[in-house]
Enzyme design. Structure first.
Site, PDB file in Angstrom:
ATOM      1  N   SER A 167      13.469   2.943  -2.873  1.00  6.78           N
ATOM      2  CA  SER A 167      12.457   2.297  -3.372  1.00  6.78           C
ATOM      3  C   SER A 167      12.293   0.736  -2.992  1.00  6.78           C
ATOM      4  CB  SER A 167      11.344   2.224  -4.312  1.00  6.78           C
ATOM      5  OG  SER A 167      10.295   1.263  -4.533  1.00  6.78           O
TER       6      SER A 167
ATOM      7  N   HIS B 250      11.382   4.119   1.321  1.00  4.17           N
ATOM      8  CA  HIS B 250       9.963   4.699  -0.024  1.00  4.17           C
ATOM      9  C   HIS B 250      10.044   2.973   0.038  1.00  4.17           C
ATOM     10  CE1 HIS B 250       6.521   5.825  -2.783  1.00  4.17           C
ATOM     11  NE2 HIS B 250       6.828   4.809  -3.864  1.00  4.17           N
TER      12      HIS B 250
ATOM     13  N   ASP C  29       6.583   0.254  -0.948  1.00  2.82           N
ATOM     14  CA  ASP C  29       5.209   0.035  -1.657  1.00  2.82           C
ATOM     15  C   ASP C  29       4.926  -1.232  -1.168  1.00  2.82           C
ATOM     16  OD1 ASP C  29       6.134   1.962  -4.228  1.00  2.82           O
ATOM     17  OD2 ASP C  29       8.045   0.736  -3.961  1.00  2.82           O
TER      18      ASP C  29
ATOM     19  N   MET D 292       1.185  -4.170  -1.606  1.00  4.53           N
ATOM     20  CA  MET D 292       1.154  -4.219  -3.322  1.00  4.53           C
ATOM     21  C   MET D 292      -0.311  -5.033  -2.720  1.00  4.53           C
ATOM     22  SD  MET D 292       3.207  -4.406  -5.944  1.00  4.53           S
ATOM     23  CE  MET D 292       4.384  -2.914  -6.342  1.00  4.53           C
TER      24      MET D 292
ATOM     25  N   HIS E 203       3.774   4.286   0.066  1.00 10.31           N
ATOM     26  CA  HIS E 203       2.535   4.162  -1.003  1.00 10.31           C
ATOM     27  C   HIS E 203       2.293   2.710  -0.989  1.00 10.31           C
ATOM     28  CE1 HIS E 203       2.860   3.652  -6.021  1.00 10.31           C
ATOM     29  NE2 HIS E 203       1.360   4.305  -5.464  1.00 10.31           N
TER      30      HIS E 203
ATOM     31  N   MET F 119      -0.604   1.178  -2.593  1.00  8.59           N
ATOM     32  CA  MET F 119      -1.538   0.244  -3.843  1.00  8.59           C
ATOM     33  C   MET F 119      -2.183  -0.877  -3.906  1.00  8.59           C
ATOM     34  SD  MET F 119       2.613   0.784  -5.741  1.00  8.59           S
ATOM     35  CE  MET F 119       3.044   0.752  -4.801  1.00  8.59           C
TER      36      MET F 119
ATOM     37  N   MET G 199       2.599   9.267 -10.373  1.00 12.00           N
ATOM     38  CA  MET G 199       3.474   8.212 -11.758  1.00 12.00           C
ATOM     39  C   MET G 199       4.107   8.216 -12.590  1.00 12.00           C
ATOM     40  SD  MET G 199       3.441   6.219  -9.089  1.00 12.00           S
ATOM     41  CE  MET G 199       3.817   4.984  -9.289  1.00 12.00           C
TER      42      MET G 199
ATOM     43  N   GLY H  12       2.795  -0.872 -10.022  1.00 11.32           N
ATOM     44  CA  GLY H  12       2.948  -2.710  -9.901  1.00 11.32           C
ATOM     45  C   GLY H  12       4.434  -3.116  -9.792  1.00 11.32           C
TER      46      GLY H  12
ATOM     47  N   ASP I 109       7.221   8.727  -8.506  1.00 11.40           N
ATOM     48  CA  ASP I 109       7.835   7.683  -8.469  1.00 11.40           C
ATOM     49  C   ASP I 109       7.829   6.404 -10.531  1.00 11.40           C
ATOM     50  OD1 ASP I 109       8.556   5.096  -8.037  1.00 11.40           O
ATOM     51  OD2 ASP I 109       6.445   5.351  -7.115  1.00 11.40           O
TER      52      ASP I 109
HETATM   53  C1  DX5 Z   1       5.658   0.656  -8.701  1.00 15.42           C
HETATM   54  C2  DX5 Z   1       6.779   1.874  -7.710  1.00 15.42           C
HETATM   55  C3  DX5 Z   1       7.899   2.266  -7.291  1.00 15.42           C
HETATM   56  C4  DX5 Z   1       8.723   1.212  -8.000  1.00 15.42           C
HETATM   57  C5  DX5 Z   1       9.430   1.788  -9.016  1.00 15.42           C
HETATM   58  O1  DX5 Z   1       4.632   0.526  -8.831  1.00 15.42           O
HETATM   59  O2  DX5 Z   1       5.549   2.622  -6.905  1.00 15.42           O
HETATM   60  O3  DX5 Z   1       7.759   2.556  -6.027  1.00 15.42           O
HETATM   61  O4  DX5 Z   1       9.677   0.642  -6.960  1.00 15.42           O
HETATM   62  O5  DX5 Z   1      11.084   1.183  -9.531  1.00 15.42           O
HETATM   63  P1  DX5 Z   1      11.751   1.934 -10.852  1.00 15.42           P
HETATM   64  O6  DX5 Z   1      12.136   3.146  -9.362  1.00 15.42           O
HETATM   65  O7  DX5 Z   1      12.893   0.995 -10.719  1.00 15.42           O
HETATM   66  O8  DX5 Z   1      10.798   2.028 -11.436  1.00 15.42           O
HETATM   67 ZN    ZN Z   2       6.030   3.840  -5.346  1.00 16.19          ZN
END
Ligand code: DX5
Ligand code: ZN
Length: 215
Positions: free
Chosen positions: A7, A32, A34, A36, A65, A67, A136, A141, A174
């Site tokens: 990620s 990956h 993310d 948001m 991904h 969010m 998840m 977040g 994740d």
């Molecule tokens: C959180 C994200 C993840 C995040 C995971 O909302 O969707 O992809 O980067 O981070 P780690 O692996 O540090 O928990």
């Molecule tokens: Zn993610």
């Protein structure tokens, strides 16, 4: 062998090109990414221009991904930005079937993410249409949160449901993934592991990816 999807949320954003090249040269399978919006989750990350910039240098598929609320508005934009897998949250979609078809019509693989409180059973009628389910194992977040152990049994239940429905969907997990939680998730039936802080905060990120790939 598991699919490993580091990620970028935990990478050094001032040096994003070299981070992308590190992943290119590693044993990782996907990126990956993310996204948001500060509304679906209480945090902002980055949007389309960053996805496009990553895509320009990435030599592996982009596992995006979302969010965000109202993901339907942006599906074609993410396809144009280079997304290969586009995952929306079940909790953000009123008409999930329509959203999934729109993702496929835009030429991408379709994924659905489930928050920790959402049971896998909500996907039973749509599993056959999905390419990926993202479980998840933290509340979405933020990177670096503690792994929620209940995700392991959830993966087992989802695996069974996927088999019952004759679906080809991959199970990705994740949040809080490291060598220990990763091994437990794979034993429960996960196909793909996302890892953010475990990879990018490691002394040797490439070796950390290699170790995850060897699980
Ligand atoms: C959180 C994200 C993840 C995040 C995971 O909302 O969707 O992809 O980067 O981070 P780690 O692996 O540090 O928990
Ligand atoms: Zn993610």
């Amino acid at each position: 062998m598991p699919i490993i999807s580091p990620s970028l949320l935990s990478c050094d954003f001032a040096n994003i090109q070299s981070e992308v090249e590190m992943i290119n040269a590693s044993d990782a399978d996907w990126f990956h990414v993310d996204v948001m919006d500060g509304s679906f989750v209480p945090n902002l990350s980055f949007g389309l221009p960053t996805v496009k910039a990553v895509s320009k240098h990435a030599k592996k598929p982009l596992d995006v991904h979302l969010m965000i609320v109202e993901p339907d508005k942006y599906i074609t934009h993410f396809a144009d930005a280079g997304a290969n897998y586009l995952t929306v949250h079940y909790e953000a979609c009123n008409h999930l079937h329509r959203t999934i078809q729109a993702i496929k019509d835009a030429g991408m693989k379709a994924g659905v993410a489930l928050n920790p409180h959402t049971p896998v059973s909500v996907l039973s009628e749509i599993l056959a249409d999905l390419d990926l389910v993202l479980i998840m194992s933290v509340n979405p977040g933020f990177g670096g949160q503690t792994f929620i152990k209940a995700a392991i049994e959830k993966v087992s239940r989802l695996k069974k449901l996927i088999q019952d429905k004759g679906s080809n969907a991959l199970i990705e997990v994740d949040g809080g993934v490291n060598l220990q939680t990763g091994a437990e998730l794979l034993a429960a039936g996960a196909d793909a592991l996302v890892a953010g802080s475990f990879v990018f905060k490691a002394d040797d990120p490439k070796k950390t990816i290699k170790d995850l790939k060897a699980l």
